[in-house]
Motif scaffolding. Structure first.
Motif, short mmCIF file in Angstrom:
data_model
loop_
_atom_site.label_atom_id
_atom_site.label_comp_id
_atom_site.label_asym_id
_atom_site.label_seq_id
_atom_site.Cartn_x
_atom_site.Cartn_y
_atom_site.Cartn_z
N ILE A 1 -1.05 23.75 -16.21
CA ILE A 1 -0.30 23.38 -15.00
C ILE A 1 -1.21 23.42 -13.78
O ILE A 1 -1.14 22.54 -12.90
N ARG A 2 -2.10 24.41 -13.71
CA ARG A 2 -3.01 24.47 -12.56
C ARG A 2 -3.96 23.27 -12.56
O ARG A 2 -4.25 22.69 -11.51
N ALA A 3 -4.43 22.89 -13.75
CA ALA A 3 -5.31 21.71 -13.83
C ALA A 3 -4.55 20.45 -13.47
O ALA A 3 -5.08 19.55 -12.79
N LEU A 4 -3.31 20.35 -13.92
CA LEU A 4 -2.47 19.22 -13.56
C LEU A 4 -2.30 19.14 -12.05
O LEU A 4 -2.46 18.07 -11.44
N ARG A 5 -2.00 20.26 -11.42
CA ARG A 5 -1.79 20.27 -9.98
C ARG A 5 -3.05 19.83 -9.23
O ARG A 5 -2.98 19.06 -8.27
N ARG A 6 -4.21 20.32 -9.67
CA ARG A 6 -5.46 19.94 -9.00
C ARG A 6 -5.68 18.43 -9.05
O ARG A 6 -6.05 17.81 -8.05
N ALA A 7 -5.44 17.84 -10.21
CA ALA A 7 -5.62 16.39 -10.35
C ALA A 7 -4.63 15.63 -9.48
O ALA A 7 -4.97 14.61 -8.87
N VAL A 8 -3.41 16.13 -9.41
CA VAL A 8 -2.38 15.48 -8.60
C VAL A 8 -2.73 15.56 -7.12
O VAL A 8 -2.60 14.58 -6.38
N PRO B 1 0.68 6.79 -20.74
CA PRO B 1 0.30 8.20 -20.73
C PRO B 1 -0.83 8.44 -19.74
O PRO B 1 -1.85 7.74 -19.74
N GLY B 2 -0.65 9.43 -18.87
CA GLY B 2 -1.65 9.75 -17.87
C GLY B 2 -1.52 8.96 -16.59
O GLY B 2 -2.28 9.19 -15.65
N ARG B 3 -0.56 8.06 -16.49
CA ARG B 3 -0.38 7.24 -15.29
C ARG B 3 0.49 7.97 -14.27
O ARG B 3 1.54 8.50 -14.60
N LEU B 4 0.04 7.95 -13.02
CA LEU B 4 0.79 8.50 -11.90
C LEU B 4 1.20 7.37 -10.97
O LEU B 4 0.36 6.55 -10.58
N VAL B 5 2.47 7.33 -10.62
CA VAL B 5 2.98 6.37 -9.64
C VAL B 5 3.46 7.15 -8.44
O VAL B 5 4.23 8.11 -8.56
N LEU B 6 2.98 6.77 -7.26
CA LEU B 6 3.39 7.39 -6.00
C LEU B 6 4.11 6.35 -5.14
O LEU B 6 3.70 5.19 -5.10
N PHE B 7 5.16 6.79 -4.45
CA PHE B 7 5.95 5.87 -3.62
C PHE B 7 6.68 6.69 -2.56
O PHE B 7 6.86 7.92 -2.72
N PRO B 8 7.13 6.06 -1.48
CA PRO B 8 7.85 6.81 -0.45
C PRO B 8 9.12 7.45 -1.01
O PRO B 8 9.83 6.84 -1.82
N SER B 9 9.40 8.66 -0.56
CA SER B 9 10.58 9.36 -1.07
C SER B 9 11.88 8.67 -0.67
O SER B 9 12.92 8.90 -1.29
N THR B 10 11.84 7.84 0.37
CA THR B 10 13.04 7.12 0.79
C THR B 10 13.28 5.86 -0.04
O THR B 10 14.29 5.18 0.15
N GLY C 1 0.79 -1.22 0.00
CA GLY C 1 0.00 0.00 0.00
C GLY C 1 0.83 1.27 0.00
O GLY C 1 0.28 2.36 -0.21
N PHE C 2 2.13 1.13 0.21
CA PHE C 2 2.98 2.32 0.17
C PHE C 2 3.11 2.86 -1.25
O PHE C 2 3.40 4.04 -1.44
N VAL C 3 2.94 2.00 -2.23
CA VAL C 3 3.06 2.38 -3.65
C VAL C 3 1.66 2.43 -4.25
O VAL C 3 0.85 1.53 -4.05
N GLY C 4 1.38 3.49 -4.96
CA GLY C 4 0.08 3.62 -5.62
C GLY C 4 0.23 3.88 -7.10
O GLY C 4 1.12 4.64 -7.52
N ILE C 5 -0.60 3.26 -7.91
CA ILE C 5 -0.60 3.45 -9.36
C ILE C 5 -1.98 3.95 -9.75
O ILE C 5 -2.99 3.27 -9.51
N TYR C 6 -2.03 5.15 -10.33
CA TYR C 6 -3.30 5.79 -10.62
C TYR C 6 -3.31 6.28 -12.07
O TYR C 6 -2.41 7.03 -12.48
N ASP C 7 -4.28 5.86 -12.84
CA ASP C 7 -4.42 6.29 -14.22
C ASP C 7 -5.35 7.51 -14.26
O ASP C 7 -6.56 7.40 -14.05
N LEU C 8 -4.75 8.67 -14.51
CA LEU C 8 -5.45 9.94 -14.36
C LEU C 8 -5.78 10.62 -15.68
O LEU C 8 -6.19 11.78 -15.69
N ALA C 9 -5.62 9.92 -16.79
CA ALA C 9 -5.75 10.59 -18.09
C ALA C 9 -7.07 11.36 -18.21
O ALA C 9 -7.10 12.47 -18.76
N GLU C 10 -8.16 10.81 -17.70
CA GLU C 10 -9.45 11.48 -17.83
C GLU C 10 -9.57 12.69 -16.91
O GLU C 10 -10.45 13.53 -17.10
N ARG C 11 -8.72 12.78 -15.89
CA ARG C 11 -8.79 13.89 -14.94
C ARG C 11 -7.75 14.96 -15.21
O ARG C 11 -7.77 16.02 -14.59
N LEU C 12 -6.84 14.69 -16.12
CA LEU C 12 -5.79 15.64 -16.47
C LEU C 12 -6.25 16.53 -17.63
O LEU C 12 -7.19 16.18 -18.36
#
Length: 503
Positions: free
Chosen positions: A364-371, A469-478, A310-321
């Motif tokens: 960029i503002r729309a990108l930030r909101r989705a992120v 394209p449109g995929r966001l991967v989140l993970f711990p910075s360490t 659960g520390f790693v997340g994969i989110y396909d955001l193409a429709e929200r970007l």
């Protein structure tokens, strides 16, 4: 402190400028910008000629990473107090962060404080982002000609020259300064730091010899020699150099010494050293090496540290970007550099300058909101807080960004394996990718997590993630991460570090 600030914000009366200023400053200190902004909005209507209230409103918007109203409020403050150097500099900083032309603003700030370094550096940066590299370099060289001991100027000039295609010229300023001031130890130390950041390890021993001949024996010179020798893989030669420094307890040597121990095949000692250093003066990057040591020794604590899926997340955001083609065009226009940046993971590509998510362009503002929405959802799914854990220990809000940028890689490009010690959560968001035939064999261009290739530890990746394209991967910075090279085409991404919440 946070609770006290909230009380001050709640109790301040918009009609009392002194109370509002006190509450607003408390909000800045405790990361409560959003909570104080309604108070400031009412206060500037009540006191429309109070430059300091407008200044504070602008600083709060800037802290909240909302730069359009920040620039507007600071512009009003500057008009009300045109001779105030602090307000002028704040406006210039907000202007360049917003992605607006900032040369004039920094020139005004510098005219009000001609001896200050910060507005001069800002003016040089503003020329650089406007494509006026020659003017940026000339400004710094002029100041360095009058003050060759200015370390920040030397390092900034070196960074500019490296990203604009002249990495070998990056050291020229140091050479000129040391010709005039051969005994200046801080200059030698900064020069050695630059060589280290440039991964020019093979040049460091000879430079150390020059430094000793000119400025005498110094612990910093000895440390530079030990670190460079270790990074060159000369384990037997590095051992006595580190031993002479007695690195245990020296926080400046903790990371390079742990790297040396891991490379030398001593993971138990590396883990003990990293754990002891974390207790003395927490450095987030030490968690990254501690994880490697625990994995190598079979210590189950590595599962606690980074083994939870659960520390790693994969989110396909193409429709929200915003439309990816439009976003890609916007990002390409921001890639002003011609070569890979200094002391970053990029290999065979360029990286944008400045904090991407503070810019005010609509894409960029729309990108930030989705992120932000995706990060908030990811954080909500994390396990309960654990005070001793670098990811689970901190508070969960507000979501702010320590930094954000775009990377554009060409064929053969990649990211070297690295970590982000300045963040809490890190990321990869894919905007444009090569078509499958041109990217190369299966796995080309994929993101790897948990691999530390430069130390040759034999640890396999914990995960391999396919870019889309449109995929966001989140993970711990360490967590260690890098990418597999791809053969041809363009790989355009956005990356960011979520700042560690305080509270």
């Amino acid at each position: 402190m946070t609770d006290q600030a909230r009380r001050e914000i709640g109790q301040a009366k918009a009609g009392d400028a002194g109370e509002v200023l006190q509450a607003g400053v408390a909000a800045l200190r405790t990361n409560l910008a959003e909570e104080a902004l309604p108070l400031l909005a009412e206060a500037v209507q009540t006191h429309p000629d109070d430059a300091w209230l407008w200044q504070l409103k602008g600083l709060l918007h800037r802290t909240a990473e909302d730069l359009a109203p920040a620039v507007e409020a600071l512009s009003t403050a500057a008009a009300l107090a045109p001779a105030d150097a602090f307000i002028a500099h704040s406006l210039a900083c907000a202007t360049i962060e917003a992605g607006l032309p900032a040369v004039d603003a920094f020139e005004r700030a510098l005219a009000l404080a001609p001896g200050e370094e910060a507005p001069l550096l800002g003016l040089a940066e503003s020329h650089l982002v406007e494509g006026e590299t020659g003017r940026a370099v000339a400004l710094l060289e002029d100041r360095l000609g009058r003050d060759p001991s200015w370390l920040q100027g030397h390092l900034t000039l070196a960074r500019m020259r490296t990203s604009r295609g002249a990495p070998r010229a990056a050291t020229a300023g140091f050479e000129r300064a040391l010709a005039a001031m051969p005994g200046a130890v801080p200059l030698w130390v900064a020069y050695l730091q630059l060589l280290y950041q440039s991964e020019r390890y093979e040049e460091i021993p000879a430079m150390v010899a020059r430094a000793r001949a000119a400025a005498g024996a110094q612990r910093d010179f000895d440390a530079a020699e030990a670190v460079a020798t270790a990074e060159l893989g000369e384990i037997e030669a590095a051992d006595p150099l580190f031993d002479a420094l007695r690195p245990s307890g020296d926080m400046t040597l903790a990371v390079p010494y742990v790297r040396h121990l891991l490379r030398a095949g001593r993971p138990e000692r590396a883990g003990e050293t990293a754990a002891a250093a974390l207790k003395q003066a927490p450095q987030p990057i030490l968690w990254s090496y501690l994880s490697a040591a625990w994995r190598l020794t079979g210590d189950p604590r590595w599962q606690w540290l980074e083994g939870d899926p659960g520390f790693v997340g994969i989110y396909d955001l193409a429709e929200r970007l915003p439309p990816l083609d439009a976003l890609a065009d916007r990002l390409r226009a921001l890639h002003k550099a011609t070569h890979q940046p200094l002391h970053q993971s990029v290999r065979g590509g360029t990286q944008t300058e400045g904090h991407l998510f503070k810019r005010i362009e609509p894409e960029i503002r729309a990108l930030r909101r989705a992120v932000v929405e995706a990060v908030e959802a990811h954080v909500a799914r994390l396990p309960p807080r654990d005070p001793g854990h670098p990811l689970l220990g901190p508070a969960r809000s507000p979501i702010r960004f320590a930094s954000a940028w775009s990377v554009r890689l060409a064929g053969g490009g990649r990211h070297a394996n690295h970590v982000h010690p300045g963040g809490w959560l890190s990321s990869a968001l894919y905007v444009a990718l090569p078509e499958a035939p041109e990217s190369g064999p299966p796995g080309a261009g994929w993101l790897t997590l948990g691999e530390i290739s430069d130390l040759d530890l034999g640890l396999p990746p914990l995960a391999r993630i396919e870019p889309r394209p449109g995929r966001l991967v989140l993970f711990p910075s360490t967590m260690w991460h890098g990418t597999v090279p791809f053969e041809s085409g363009e790989r355009l991404t956005v990356a960011f570090d979520v700042a560690t919440p305080v509270g």
